[in-house]
Design a protein around this motif. Structure first.
Motif, PDB file in Angstrom:
ATOM      1  N   CYS A   1       3.573  -1.412   2.877  1.00 16.33           N
ATOM      2  CA  CYS A   1       2.455  -0.456   2.587  1.00 16.33           C
ATOM      3  C   CYS A   1       2.091   0.164   3.520  1.00 16.33           C
ATOM      4  O   CYS A   1       1.232   0.942   3.252  1.00 16.33           O
ATOM      5  CB  CYS A   1       1.697  -1.997   3.080  1.00 16.33           C
ATOM      6  N   MET A   2       2.167  -0.350   4.801  1.00 13.93           N
ATOM      7  CA  MET A   2       1.655   0.678   5.662  1.00 13.93           C
ATOM      8  C   MET A   2       2.634   2.657   5.347  1.00 13.93           C
ATOM      9  O   MET A   2       1.466   3.119   5.270  1.00 13.93           O
ATOM     10  CB  MET A   2       1.898   0.148   7.119  1.00 13.93           C
ATOM     11  N   VAL A   3       3.567   2.808   5.250  1.00 16.34           N
ATOM     12  CA  VAL A   3       4.067   3.490   4.904  1.00 16.34           C
ATOM     13  C   VAL A   3       3.899   3.925   3.269  1.00 16.34           C
ATOM     14  O   VAL A   3       3.828   5.311   3.591  1.00 16.34           O
ATOM     15  CB  VAL A   3       6.134   3.404   4.946  1.00 16.34           C
ATOM     16  N   SER A   4       2.800   3.345   2.663  1.00 12.33           N
ATOM     17  CA  SER A   4       2.486   4.131   1.429  1.00 12.33           C
ATOM     18  C   SER A   4       1.378   5.154   1.512  1.00 12.33           C
ATOM     19  O   SER A   4       0.556   5.711   0.464  1.00 12.33           O
ATOM     20  CB  SER A   4       2.809   3.193   0.609  1.00 12.33           C
TER      21      SER A   4
ATOM     22  N   LEU B   1      -7.063   8.987  -1.945  1.00 10.82           N
ATOM     23  CA  LEU B   1      -6.508   8.593  -2.799  1.00 10.82           C
ATOM     24  C   LEU B   1      -5.217   9.369  -3.292  1.00 10.82           C
ATOM     25  O   LEU B   1      -4.489   9.156  -3.485  1.00 10.82           O
ATOM     26  CB  LEU B   1      -7.308   8.456  -4.148  1.00 10.82           C
ATOM     27  N   SER B   2      -5.969  10.970  -2.910  1.00 10.99           N
ATOM     28  CA  SER B   2      -4.710  12.188  -2.864  1.00 10.99           C
ATOM     29  C   SER B   2      -3.116  11.807  -2.050  1.00 10.99           C
ATOM     30  O   SER B   2      -2.009  12.195  -2.217  1.00 10.99           O
ATOM     31  CB  SER B   2      -5.167  13.979  -3.122  1.00 10.99           C
ATOM     32  N   ASP B   3      -3.843  11.408  -1.385  1.00 12.56           N
ATOM     33  CA  ASP B   3      -2.532  11.173   0.649  1.00 12.56           C
ATOM     34  C   ASP B   3      -1.547   9.957  -0.249  1.00 12.56           C
ATOM     35  O   ASP B   3      -1.204  10.260  -0.423  1.00 12.56           O
ATOM     36  CB  ASP B   3      -3.265  10.665   1.340  1.00 12.56           C
ATOM     37  N   PHE B   4      -2.261   8.763  -0.864  1.00 11.34           N
ATOM     38  CA  PHE B   4      -1.522   7.791  -1.514  1.00 11.34           C
ATOM     39  C   PHE B   4      -0.530   8.400  -2.099  1.00 11.34           C
ATOM     40  O   PHE B   4       0.441   8.119  -2.844  1.00 11.34           O
ATOM     41  CB  PHE B   4      -2.948   6.633  -1.851  1.00 11.34           C
ATOM     42  N   LYS B   5      -1.052   8.760  -3.226  1.00 14.21           N
ATOM     43  CA  LYS B   5      -0.844   9.732  -4.236  1.00 14.21           C
ATOM     44  C   LYS B   5       0.193  10.252  -4.454  1.00 14.21           C
ATOM     45  O   LYS B   5       1.603  10.344  -5.001  1.00 14.21           O
ATOM     46  CB  LYS B   5      -1.115  10.770  -6.017  1.00 14.21           C
ATOM     47  N   LYS B   6       0.931  10.833  -3.143  1.00 16.89           N
ATOM     48  CA  LYS B   6       1.728  12.222  -2.717  1.00 16.89           C
ATOM     49  C   LYS B   6       2.902  11.061  -2.444  1.00 16.89           C
ATOM     50  O   LYS B   6       4.611  10.963  -2.191  1.00 16.89           O
ATOM     51  CB  LYS B   6       1.141  12.585  -1.753  1.00 16.89           C
ATOM     52  N   ASN B   7       2.630   9.867  -1.940  1.00 19.69           N
ATOM     53  CA  ASN B   7       3.589   8.817  -1.902  1.00 19.69           C
ATOM     54  C   ASN B   7       3.651   7.655  -2.270  1.00 19.69           C
ATOM     55  O   ASN B   7       4.876   7.129  -2.495  1.00 19.69           O
ATOM     56  CB  ASN B   7       2.893   8.614  -0.023  1.00 19.69           C
TER      57      ASN B   7
ATOM     58  N   GLY C   1       4.389   2.073 -11.716  1.00 25.79           N
ATOM     59  CA  GLY C   1       3.151   2.048 -12.791  1.00 25.79           C
ATOM     60  C   GLY C   1       2.051   3.249 -12.048  1.00 25.79           C
ATOM     61  O   GLY C   1       1.099   3.123 -12.642  1.00 25.79           O
ATOM     62  N   ILE C   2       2.304   2.647 -10.715  1.00 23.03           N
ATOM     63  CA  ILE C   2       1.339   3.126  -9.899  1.00 23.03           C
ATOM     64  C   ILE C   2       1.280   4.512  -9.838  1.00 23.03           C
ATOM     65  O   ILE C   2       0.248   5.451 -10.034  1.00 23.03           O
ATOM     66  CB  ILE C   2       1.577   2.633  -8.126  1.00 23.03           C
TER      67      ILE C   2
ATOM     68  N   LYS D   1      -0.832   9.506 -11.915  1.00 20.25           N
ATOM     69  CA  LYS D   1      -0.291  11.268 -12.564  1.00 20.25           C
ATOM     70  C   LYS D   1      -1.011  12.648 -12.937  1.00 20.25           C
ATOM     71  O   LYS D   1      -1.398  13.851 -12.340  1.00 20.25           O
ATOM     72  CB  LYS D   1       0.702  11.457 -13.982  1.00 20.25           C
ATOM     73  N   ASP D   2      -2.926  11.985 -12.894  1.00 18.50           N
ATOM     74  CA  ASP D   2      -3.504  13.084 -13.684  1.00 18.50           C
ATOM     75  C   ASP D   2      -4.539  12.768 -12.476  1.00 18.50           C
ATOM     76  O   ASP D   2      -5.882  13.753 -13.437  1.00 18.50           O
ATOM     77  CB  ASP D   2      -3.925  12.843 -14.976  1.00 18.50           C
TER      78      ASP D   2
END
Length: 195
Positions: free
Chosen positions: A59-62, A175-181, A186-187, A192-193
Motif C-alpha cells: 500500500c505504501m509503495v503504491s 490520484l495522478s500519483d497513484f495512477k502512475k504506480n 482492475g484499478i 486509465k482515463d
C-alpha cells in the motif's frame, strides 16, 4: 439481524478503539519525519504477520512512499543492510516475547533508527526494550482455543493500513500519483482515463 461476523466485528472494533490515539499520532509523526528526510518506514514480523507486513508495504509503495519489509528471521543474516540512519522500524509481535524479535530488537537498538513496537501486551520483554509502543488490547483471537492468529492479525493490518492512508494524506498524494504506480489490473482500468 445477527450475522456470523458479529462477534468478530465486536472484538476487532473494541481492540481498535483501545489503541491510544496520542501514540498513533506520534508514530505517524515519526514516519512522516523519516520519509521527509529520505528515510524509509520498515516493518518487521514473522509467521502470520508476514503477509500483513507485505500488504502494508504494498500500500505504501503504491502511494509512492518508501517502505520495506524486514523479515525477522532473515534480518540477522544480512537483511539488516536495508536499515539506514533515520529510518523508522516497526516491530510486530503479539506477545512481545518472541525470541527472534527480541534478538532483532537488540541489534536495532544499536542503530540510529526510531524503533516502534506494535503489540497486544504492554507487559512483555519487547515493551521493556522499545520505548515507543502502540499497544492494542484484544479480548480473544476468535478461534476455538484463543491461539490461532485471527483477530490479532486483522487488527494489526487495520492499524498499519490506517498508518499508510494517513501518511498518504500527510503527503497530499494525488490520484495522478497513484495512477502512475498502478497501471495494471482492475484499478489500472478504472484509472486509465483519469487525470
Amino acid at each position: 439481524m445477527n450475522t456470523i461476523f458479529d462477534e468478530t466485528l465486536e472484538t476487532v472494533g473494541e481492540s481498535l478503539h483501545s489503541v491510544d490515539a496520542k501514540a498513533f499520532g506520534s508514530l505517524l509523526e515519526d514516519c512522516e519525519k523519516a520519509l521527509r528526510n529520505s528515510g524509509s518506514v520498515i516493518v518487521s514480523g514473522l509467521g502470520k504477520n508476514v503477509p500483513v507486513c507485505e500488504k502494508f508495504v504494498g500500500c505504501m509503495v503504491s502511494l509512492g512512499l518508501r517502505a520495506q519489509f524486514l523479515h525477522t528471521n532473515t534480518a540477522v543474516h544480512g537483511d539488516l543492510g536495508m536499515v539506514h540512519d533515520g529510518d523508522v522500524v516497526i516491530v510486530l509481535s503479539k506477545s512481545g516475547e518472541t525470541p527472534e524479535s527480541i534478538n532483532l530488537a537488540e541489534h536495532l537498538a544499536r542503530r540510529n533508527v526510531t524503533l516502534w513496537l506494535l503489540s497486544f501486551s504492554a507487559e512483555n520483554t519487547l515493551a521493556k526494550m522499545i520505548p515507543n509502543r502502540l499497544i492494542a488490547r484484544l479480548a480473544h483471537e476468535g478461534d476455538m482455543w484463543n491461539l490461532v492468529p485471527h483477530n490479532s492479525t486483522t487488527v494489526t493490518l487495520m492499524i498499519l493500513q490506517e498508518l499508510a492512508i494517513s501518511l498518504g494524506k500527510k503527503f497530499d498524494i494525488q490520484l495522478s500519483d497513484f495512477k502512475k504506480n498502478h497501471p495494471g489490473g482492475g484499478i489500472g482500468s478504472i484509472l486509465k482515463d483519469a487525470k
